[in-house]
Design an enzyme around this catalytic site. Structure first.
Site, short mmCIF file in Angstrom:
data_model
loop_
_atom_site.label_atom_id
_atom_site.label_comp_id
_atom_site.label_asym_id
_atom_site.label_seq_id
_atom_site.Cartn_x
_atom_site.Cartn_y
_atom_site.Cartn_z
N CYS A 1 -42.45 -15.24 18.56
CA CYS A 1 -42.37 -13.73 18.98
C CYS A 1 -43.63 -12.92 18.37
CB CYS A 1 -41.07 -13.05 18.48
SG CYS A 1 -40.80 -12.84 16.83
N CYS B 1 -34.01 -12.67 14.60
CA CYS B 1 -34.64 -11.77 13.75
C CYS B 1 -34.09 -11.71 12.26
CB CYS B 1 -34.70 -10.47 14.68
SG CYS B 1 -35.01 -10.44 16.24
FE1 FES Z 1 -39.45 -11.53 16.60
FE2 FES Z 1 -37.42 -9.93 16.70
S1 FES Z 1 -38.44 -10.34 18.22
S2 FES Z 1 -38.21 -10.81 14.96
#
Ligand code: FES
Length: 145
Positions: free
Chosen positions: A33, A103
């Site tokens: 991400c 996360c």
């Molecule tokens: Fe990467 Fe939340 S989407 S830490």
């Protein structure tokens, strides 16, 4: 979708910033991400975490979990800080939606990385502490690589 506590810690994150001459600093990222978190610990001579600050370049859940994680580790010994797992952080936040659970791992890993740095600098061992990974998504879905 998000609990009130998550929204509160996202909108008013606690302990944002840096600690100069910190006893331990840890940076972790999730390459999938692209989110990055850095955690600073100020630890006194008896091994108690006096101060904890963080900087997160990431999603709202990552900000909220790092904020809660800093609150949870403050006042703990370095060994007790190992109990601040992503599960403990999520519980303290009244849960996270399933797609956001990863996360909260960033917060746990950032604390571990900062504790590791402290342990290395002081030549001590913290039970259960493993060397930090710089990319916590590594090994999540091995098949893909
Ligand atoms: Fe990467 Fe939340 S989407 S830490």
């Amino acid at each position: 979708m998000y609990s009130e506590k998550v929204m509160d810690h996202f909108q008013n994150p606690r302990n944002v910033g840096e600690i100069e001459d910190a006893s331990g600093v840890g940076t972790v990222g999730n390459a999938k991400c692209g989110d990055i978190m850095r955690m600073y610990l100020d630890i006194d001579d008896s091994g108690i975490i006096q101060e904890c600050k963080f900087k997160t370049f990431g999603c709202g859940a990552a900000v909220a979990t790092s904020s809660m994680a800093t609150e949870l580790v403050k006042g703990k010994t370095v060994q007790e800080a190992m109990t601040v797992t992503n599960k403990a952080v999520m519980e303290a936040l009244d849960g996270l939606p399933p797609v956001k659970v990863h996360c909260s791992l960033l917060a746990e890993e950032a604390i571990h990385a900062a504790l590791w740095d402290y342990a290395q600098k002081n030549g001590i061992q913290i039970e259960g502490l493993k060397p930090p990974k710089s990319d916590i998504s590594e090994g999540e879905e091995e098949e893909e690589y």
